[in-house]
Design an enzyme around this catalytic site. Structure first.
Site, short mmCIF file in Angstrom:
data_model
loop_
_atom_site.label_atom_id
_atom_site.label_comp_id
_atom_site.label_asym_id
_atom_site.label_seq_id
_atom_site.Cartn_x
_atom_site.Cartn_y
_atom_site.Cartn_z
N ARG A 321 0.83 -1.21 0.00
CA ARG A 321 0.00 0.00 0.00
C ARG A 321 0.86 1.26 0.00
NH1 ARG A 321 -5.41 1.80 0.73
NH2 ARG A 321 -6.19 -0.33 0.74
N GLU A 723 -9.50 5.83 7.45
CA GLU A 723 -8.06 6.02 7.27
C GLU A 723 -7.66 7.27 6.49
OE1 GLU A 723 -5.90 1.83 7.09
OE2 GLU A 723 -7.52 1.96 5.63
#
Length: 781
Positions: A321, A723
């Site tokens: 990520r 997030e």
């Protein structure tokens, strides 16, 4: 109309700023967590003994004095685990209790079950442990030097970055170090294991992933998964630290319960929690970039090296990520995004809010700032020059950015809202006349991909019952850790049935009700579980509509649910009345629901695909003040504009944006993990580890939601919010770097994260503070 989404003017619960379902109880101290549950008769308390060295073989593990200590009922070692001594979900590279080799300071070696927590903790200290020590690898640099990896190296490559950089009119390079971060959840790791009949085990675990706890506990006990039930009503915070890391403590408690035949509770002391649980991965980013006189990037080469610790844990996804977000909002014509997943003799690092995305984004923003400083340009202009746009819309991993217009419109709107240009000019005047105090300003954009990059995790299940009185029992696979997931999903259920929220009963997440759950992570909780609950509600609703249409002889499109009633042609009856009638008509009022995210595909071997369902966009403008002589700093003002689509609950979403930003600000300013050369964590308690407090929050803090719907078919066209806002705090770090650059040209690029006062002074380095101060105080100055 009944099963189609209602027009916004008709919505009763969804998109309303409603109170968190536990808010009042939490403020009153009445919301029960696992340590508040009544303890079954005979409950034992478990404490864990850890390794006194970071690396080596176990020469002696003498537990005789431990067994003889007052109150001790059992001492558990690796030999007492009836099943597999492994806490890793995939790699099988981390034991529950170490048996031969220790790989980090504090690694669990044994556990004590005693009649009280105090007795267990005192007994642990009586162990005689000797380790045949070997030199530990502690830092990223140490790990790179040894060459040890927890996973193979991996890279994205597009075009010829070496040639693009070499042929560019201008070039720059540098290194940025980013520290880790302790989760610092208010409720520490805890599990209560209660043995049942025929080998069954009920585990109350503070976990974001009940299914993984179920699986790891079953494997440790040597029983099928169906023999273990994991249940959790709420957590006192998780932030990723309870996605995989809760499994170890649940497994130890369950093994102790199996050995003793009694309920066993394990609650880690805060110091042990710090030492024994993983954290955000710290990174080292080495980069070089080629660009033109306008600051447009021609090629980028970046190496992201992550300290993963002693095992893989979540490092595959975390570092991937970081790669996915190393472009942030910028088009890269030629690129190499390379990674090293470095093995060290430190606790295995794990998931943390943003899951590697913040590290990738911070590296990208450092590159942009360096280009701006080199050209003497405003960094915002360089950001806008490199933004994704028409014909410049393909990411390094092959996904086309279809909504780059949203990102560009959002950043331009915030530029106006924050009065960025005027403030930039004002700060330049201030800095020119202030030799010691320097102000900095930065406006940074955000593009955050929403979905698990492991495709199998993008699914959710739900179970909904409608009772004869019209009340609704709601259960799904998501977990509540304070983020408001249960409230949002309850709003969906109430909206679907047209009933009041007081009629919807939210129940604990349990593997006994909804199996094979995904973790509540990747900001996907509302997306996945909201859609699963909606599917279950609509299945029941379809049955009720069909029954009502037949029973009252009206077309199905004349059966409408609203305001606790059902309109059936020209009749109006209560929702409960229809539920009773449907039950008498032998109609099932219970249903499961299931949802899997569409459009996702990812070929990791080729490094291309469509790993994200959609992107959440955002931008933040932060202004800071530093004292160049001491490094002390303060955030003066923050403006945020964030894209949550059509918010399910604006009050909760704004709270998530504010909280995520402040947590990100802590990572980048005050939260510093310090290990000594022997691998001991020195910042292992609130006395030595500084999270942001109320006085650190900027007094001028402005948060707004961007007005726009999700283009994809998500739950009521909302977007994830857990997030993405964490990454907006990158603007604070960039503003601090801007102030450092103002204090000493060339020093901004030397600033590492976290930007503590010490880091700021170190970056400024050769800035002659004494001479500047003397000049400022001279009579004729």
């Amino acid at each position: 109309m009944s099963l189609r989404e209602k027009p916004e003017v008709m919505l009763r619960h969804v998109r309303k700023p409603l109170l968190h379902d536990s808010a009042v109880k939490q403020v009153q101290g009445a919301a029960p967590y696992i340590d508040d549950l009544p303890e079954p008769a005979g409950t034992l308390h478990v404490a864990v003994g850890g390794a006194p060295k970071a690396h080596g073989t176990i020469a002696t593990l003498d537990l005789d004095r431990v067994r003889q200590a007052p109150g001790v009922v059992a001492v558990i070692t690796a030999a007492d685990i009836p099943g597999k001594n492994c806490v890793s979900a995939h790699m099988e590279d981390e034991p529950i209790l170490a048996a031969d080799m220790v790989e980090f300071h504090g690694q669990p070696l044994f556990a004590v079950a005693a009649t009280s927590r105090d007795a267990a903790r005192r007994a642990v200290r009586l162990a005689r442990i000797e380790i045949a020590a070997a030199p530990p690898a502690v830092t990223v640099d140490d790990g790179l030097e040894t060459g040890a990896r927890v996973l193979p190296d991996y890279a994205f490559l597009g075009g010829d970055p070496n040639a693009a950089i070499a042929d560019a009119p201008l070039r720059a390079s540098g290194t940025l170090r980013m520290g880790g971060q302790e989760h610092f959840y208010l409720e520490g790791q805890i599990a209560l294991a209660i043995p049942g009949e025929d080998g069954a085990m009920l585990v109350h675990s503070s976990t974001q992933h009940p299914t993984e706890v179920q699986h790891i506990v079953a494997r440790a006990l040597g029983v099928p998964d169906a023999f273990v039930t994991c249940e959790i009503r709420r957590m006192g915070g998780g932030f990723g630290g309870k996605e995989t890391q809760a499994c170890q403590w649940a497994a130890i408690a369950a093994v102790a319960a199996r050995v003793t035949g009694r309920p066993c509770k394990l609650r880690l002391d805060r110091d042990d929690d710090f030492m024994m649980t993983g954290k955000r991965h710290d990174f080292r980013a080495d980069w070089s970039v080629g660009f033109d006189q306008e600051g447009v990037i021609a090629g980028l080469d970046v190496l992201l090296a992550a300290r993963c610790g002693m095992s893989a844990d979540c490092s595959a996804g975390v570092v991937d990520r970081a790669m996915f977000h190393a472009d942030n909002t910028y088009h890269l014509p030629a690129f190499r995004i390379d990674t090293r997943r470095v093995k060290t003799n430190t606790v295995s690092n794990t998931a943390f809010r943003g899951f590697g995305g913040p590290q990738g984004i911070l590296a990208a923003e450092r590159v942009i700032d360096a280009i701006a400083w080199r050209l003497g340009r405003d960094p915002l202009d360089i950001r806008k020059a490199n933004f994704y746009g028409p014909g410049r819309d393909r990411t390094p991993y092959g996904q086309v950015i279809e909504d780059h217009d949203v990102g560009r419109a959002l950043i331009e709107q915030l530029e106006r809202m924050s009065d960025y240009r005027a403030r930039r000019a004002e700060i330049a005047v201030f800095n020119a006349s202030s030799p010691i105090l320097k102000r900095g300003l930065a406006l940074t954009p955000l593009k955050f991909g929403i979905s698990f990059t492991l495709a199998s995790m993008n699914q959710a299940g739900a179970l909904v019952h409608v009772y004869q009185d019209g009340s609704v029992h709601l259960n799904h696979g998501g977990t509540e850790m304070g983020q408001g997931l249960f409230q949002k999903v309850a709003q969906v259920a109430a909206e679907e049935f047209g009933i009041g929220l007081d009629r919807v009963r939210i129940t604990p997440t349990s593997t006994e009700k909804v199996p094979n759950t995904s973790p509540t992570a990747a900001s996907s909780g509302s997306d996945l579980n909201g859609m699963a609950v909606q599917a279950a509600c609509r299945t029941i609703k379809t049955r009720m509509i069909a029954f009502a249409a037949e029973h009252w002889s009206v077309p199905e499109d004349q059966v409408v649910f609203e305001n606790d009633h059902v309109l059936i042609g020209n009749q109006r009856i209560g929702f409960g009345e229809l539920a009773r009638a449907a039950h008498c008509g032998r109609v099932s009022l219970s249903s499961t629901g299931f949802y899997s995210t569409p459009k996702l595909h990812w070929d990791r071997e080729r490094g291309t695909g469509h790993p994200f369902f959609y992107y959440a966009w955002g931008a933040a403008c932060s202004e800071v003040l530093i004292d160049a002589s001491t490094g002390e700093n303060k955030v003066l003002r923050v403006d945020i504009l964030h894209d949550v689509g059509r918010s399910l609950n604006p009050a909760i979403d704004i709270g998530q944006i504010e909280g995520g930003f402040v947590q990100g600000m802590g990572w980048l300013t005050t939260e510093e993990l310090v290990y000594d050369a022997e691998g001991r964590l020195l910042t292992h308690a609130p006395s030595t580890y500084k999270i942001p407090v109320a006085s650190d929050v900027p007094a001028d803090f402005r948060v707004a939601l961007y007005d726009g719907a999700n283009r994809e078919e998500t739950i009521y066209r909302s977007k994830a919010v857990g997030e993405p806002p964490f990454n907006l705090a990158v603007s604070v770090f960039c503003a601090l770097a801007d102030a450092v650059e103002a204090a000493c040209p060339g020093a901004g690029q030397k600033l590492d994260a976290p930007a503590t006062p010490e880091a700021i002074v170190t970056a400024i380095g050769d800035f002659d503070v004494v001479a500047a101060l003397a000049g400022a105080l001279a009579p004729n100055s």
